[in-house]
Design a protein around this motif. Structure first.
Motif, short mmCIF file in Angstrom:
data_model
loop_
_atom_site.label_atom_id
_atom_site.label_comp_id
_atom_site.label_asym_id
_atom_site.label_seq_id
_atom_site.Cartn_x
_atom_site.Cartn_y
_atom_site.Cartn_z
N PRO A 217 44.68 30.42 25.15
CA PRO A 217 43.74 29.97 26.23
C PRO A 217 44.00 30.86 27.55
O PRO A 217 43.38 31.33 28.43
CB PRO A 217 43.88 28.43 26.59
N GLU A 218 45.78 30.70 27.94
CA GLU A 218 46.11 31.39 28.97
C GLU A 218 45.77 33.15 28.95
O GLU A 218 45.43 33.65 30.14
CB GLU A 218 47.65 31.05 29.14
N ALA A 219 46.10 33.42 27.84
CA ALA A 219 46.11 34.82 27.47
C ALA A 219 44.55 35.47 27.76
O ALA A 219 44.42 36.45 28.22
CB ALA A 219 46.63 35.26 26.37
N MET A 220 43.68 34.63 27.31
CA MET A 220 42.27 34.95 27.40
C MET A 220 41.42 34.93 28.69
O MET A 220 40.47 35.21 28.94
CB MET A 220 41.36 33.97 26.46
N THR A 221 42.47 34.36 29.67
CA THR A 221 41.97 34.57 31.08
C THR A 221 42.47 35.74 31.87
O THR A 221 42.01 36.01 32.86
CB THR A 221 42.54 33.22 31.73
N LYS A 222 43.29 36.48 31.18
CA LYS A 222 43.88 37.75 31.63
C LYS A 222 42.90 39.08 31.32
O LYS A 222 42.35 39.19 30.21
CB LYS A 222 45.18 37.72 31.33
N SER A 223 42.48 39.86 32.22
CA SER A 223 41.94 41.02 32.11
C SER A 223 42.47 41.82 31.23
O SER A 223 41.67 42.51 30.53
CB SER A 223 41.45 41.48 33.34
N THR A 224 43.95 41.97 31.36
CA THR A 224 44.40 43.01 30.42
C THR A 224 44.35 42.72 28.63
O THR A 224 44.15 43.46 27.90
CB THR A 224 45.99 42.88 30.61
#
Length: 251
Positions: A217-224
């Motif tokens: 979930p955290e990773a999916m909030t990052k534009s990268t």
């Protein structure tokens, strides 16, 4: 007491070797183009129709990979790999009993594709856990089996199709994949919580593990994340499209 590389010895390399072999068998999908012309002749179908099982397989494979990751966290790599290996074997075996391209696409694409998606990430995750000091080498060798598969499996598949036909080839390989992959799945496990590697680069490994590790979930909030995901899609599509039509081009 913590276990280190001296205590483990060469035992952890077993996971890399087994993972390489498992991925060689899973990567037989890369040789699917060898089935297309024989299937077109068998069922009198178009080149477009003969590609449906390949396309559906890859779509289901992509969907199943994150599901496999979740199952691996709950069940462990061994149980997840056994389930996936059973599905892979059943998918190939039932594909050999198909009576139409639609039936083949549903059986091979959905059952086989889902099974490969469950298994694929497990050997990679196990290699990463056992090799904090040589992660790139261990993971690269493990994943390399998937790409190496076409070199090894293509001649076998071509010979089987020539001697037994495409449907029997699915059946025979399905039996082999079911038995061998389930057996190879049995040793897979994560290292104990206190496992660590004491080596000349242990400080480097500790530095790497200290970096922020994002959950999904955290990773999916990052534009990268989305940029990399999009680039992977573009790169994968180009290669997979070429693989899917490789054999029929020489028809």
């Amino acid at each position: 007491m913590a276990q280190d590389s001296a205590q483990v010895g060469g035992g952890r390399w077993l996971y890399v070797i087994l993972g390489l072999i498992v991925n060689i068998m899973l990567g037989a999908i890369y040789s699917f183009s060898l089935f297309r012309v024989p299937l077109e002749k068998l069922w009198n179908i178009s080149a477009t129709a003969s590609g449906y099982p390949f396309m559906l397989f890859l779509a289901v494979f992509a969907v199943a990979m994150p599901i496999g990751g979740n199952l691996m966290q709950k069940w462990g790599p061994r149980n997840t790999m056994i389930l996936g290996s059973i599905l892979v074997g059943i998918g190939w075996i039932l594909a050999g009993l198909s009576t139409s391209i639609g039936m083949l696409a549903l059986i091979y694409g959905i059952i086989g594709g889902f099974g490969v998606g469950l298994v694929y990430g497990c050997p990679i995750a196990v290699a990463a856990k056992w090799f904090p000091d040589k992660g790139g080498l261990a993971i690269g060798l493990t994943v390399g089996g998937f790409g190496l598969s076409a070199l090894i499996m293509a001649p076998i598949i071509k010979a089987l199709i020539a001697s037994s036909g495409p449907l029997n080839t699915f059946l025979y390989l399905g039996v082999v994949f079911l038995i061998v992959n389930v057996l190879l799945s049995l040793p897979f496990k994560f290292p104990p919580p206190d496992f660590k590697v004491t080596s000349a680069i242990s400080s480097q490994a500790q530095t790497v593990t200290a970096v922020k590790d994002y959950d999904r979930p955290e990773a999916m909030t990052k534009s990268t994340f989305w940029v990399l995901w999009f680039l992977y899609i573009i790169g994968a599509m180009a290669g997979i499209m070429a693989i899917g039509i490789a054999a029929p081009v020489g028809k």
